[in-house]
Write an enzyme that holds these catalytic residues in place. Sequence first.
Site, PDB file in Angstrom:
ATOM      1  CG  HIS A   1       1.247 -13.640  -5.278  1.00 17.16           C
ATOM      2  ND1 HIS A   1       0.064 -13.676  -4.376  1.00 17.16           N
ATOM      3  CD2 HIS A   1       2.199 -12.762  -4.740  1.00 17.16           C
ATOM      4  CE1 HIS A   1       0.165 -12.833  -3.362  1.00 17.16           C
ATOM      5  NE2 HIS A   1       1.177 -12.277  -3.759  1.00 17.16           N
TER       6      HIS A   1
ATOM      7  CB  CYS B   1       5.656 -11.438  -3.020  1.00 19.96           C
ATOM      8  SG  CYS B   1       4.097 -10.303  -2.944  1.00 19.96           S
TER       9      CYS B   1
END
Lengths: 354, 354
Positions: free
Chosen positions: A245, A131
């Site tokens: 994130h 990711c």
Amino acid sequence: MPESQLRIAIVGATGAVGREALSLLAEAGHPASHVVPLASSRSAGAPLPYGACTLRTSELTSEALASCDAAIFAADAETARRFAPQAAEYGCLVIDNSSAFRADPAVPLVIPEVNADALGSRSRLVANPNCSTTILLTALEPIRRACGITRIMVSTYQAVSGAGLAGIDELREQTRAALEGRSVPSKVFPESCAFNVFTHESPIDLETGFNLEERKLINETRRIWNTPDLEIIPTCVRVPVERVHSQSVSAELRSSIDASSLRSLLARAPGLELIDDPATGTFPTPLRAAGRNPIAVGRPRISVADQRITISLWICGDQLRKGAALNALQILDHMLGTTLAFDRGAHHASPVES
Amino acid sequence: MPESQLRIAIVGATGAVGREALSLLAEAGHPASHVVPLASSRSAGAPLPYGACTLRTSELTSEALASCDAAIFAADAETARRFAPQAAEYGCLVIDNSSAFRADPAVPLVIPEVNADALGSRSRLVANPNCSTTILLTALEPIRRACGITRIMVSTYQAVSGAGLAGIDELREQTRAALEGRSVPSKVFPESCAFNVFTHESPIDLETGFNLEERKLINETRRIWNTPDLEIIPTCVRVPVERVHSQSVSAELRSSIDASSLRSLLARAPGLELIDDPATGTFPTPLRAAGRNPIAVGRPRISVADQRITISLWICGDQLRKGAALNALQILDHMLGTTLAFDRGAHHASPVES
């Protein structure tokens, strides 16, 4: 075959990424009758929301996969190694979100906005990057194409759901306890998440000092950009955020760029959304990016010293969407010419819950 | 005069930094009778804990300051401009924690471990650097002395108490609400603190794109190190942490260093504590550094490319201690040859509360 006839398996459907893949398919209007949620025998039978309907989870078996046209693997590397190659052999298109095949030269590692050309016409098994890699490279790709990138320094602010739904439970439980003056022992992470930050929990390579998350960023970036010697210095850190994130990135450029060209590059690039309004103090945040498809970029800055041009950015990307499930479905769309990841969610904010 | 006879005023005694200065003086055993807590008329009379005793806050006046030998200003820049120069003129040694005098060439800007030599024998007024600057330079100083530093990239993870005690209240209130599915409007910060991160709330300079906190890091570092052209690329970010600022730092070196020499430099340096045990996964965290004097450093890494040597570190420092009150008292010790900041707290963990 018409896209609505595609039978798509979601392997690890009850996990954070599996559930996200289901909500993306439901958002895109893919018929529930053609979605096959699979999981370990332990989770078999579990009900899963799919738009207005509820799907039943079946046990992951080779037979179940053989009946599908495509499969999104959102399970661990061991499960992927056991089931993915065989499914691909039976003619199922497999996108694997685990680390099992990311370093395998026979398996393309793909971010459609960056290296769709790595998808061979005969690819049946494709790896979805980590990711953090997907979020970073989607944001940097327009700059790399315009100016070339010779060096990357990145510090991450990673959500606890990167460790699965259990990470969110631990964050909430420990935070509730901390507010009441209690403390709850950590199960998912090595440190308390409550009002704390800590460098990523993955194991450290004693020779280089980089943890595994940092090495994934280095190795996957070099492979996807085909720049085996590119210098990348990552520091990966967990923050008490449920999802999304964030990354503070500085990149050295081969050729110069001015501030307004940098802004318009970012504003125009596929998969990005420029959120940068100093007048109102509006910049990317996890809450702003949660549940949304585009990677939010802001705080563009340019620093020039000793003929070296360095640009800096602040990036927030939903690691369960573009960082995982969305990128996997986009890969499938590229292979099939479909619109499974057709983006209806991009321009209204969604809740932070996964 | 013997140190115990020193009358020390704490200006802004009821704030986060003022309270920290009081607990440091109490820890060091300075007699309560010789500590003078001062604040605005609004807070005058407020009781303040001092070790086992309770002190009463008096109103800040020139007369109150004139009766003191030294004063730690932990108030805003306006208050400092109004009272500090006059107090210094009357013979009071003044250490100001505000930004009022940090750029004034007539006022030394000092971190004792770094540039104690900037303290002239006739200095009566000294500026305490911004907390992020003090934490960063205390950690980098041993490396600068050994190898020289030609460039710094730093991303911060800053606690909400950097905005005062009200920041902690807002974090707790908004977090409690978020856990109950409610939301509470922000008063202290422009964004919600609950399970969120955001780039620092200080105003952006439209020409460079850097916010004020980032410009302080750049300008104060250049002044303290006397390196007016040093390239520094900071990105300052708030995280939902009550106290302790963390920093992910990469610095380019003039001369090379090997991993074991880097470790021993950090382990030996004054004001630092190397916390780096990959075997047990123990690294600096805000909870580990909270209420403690040394700056915790860990995750040392060395990257070499194109003859450029870059070291990276993960740093956690209590911004209310070394980032503010402790550094101010250390400056006073250097000027007076006293031990007001004598370190009893360094080797047992303290609670996160301020």
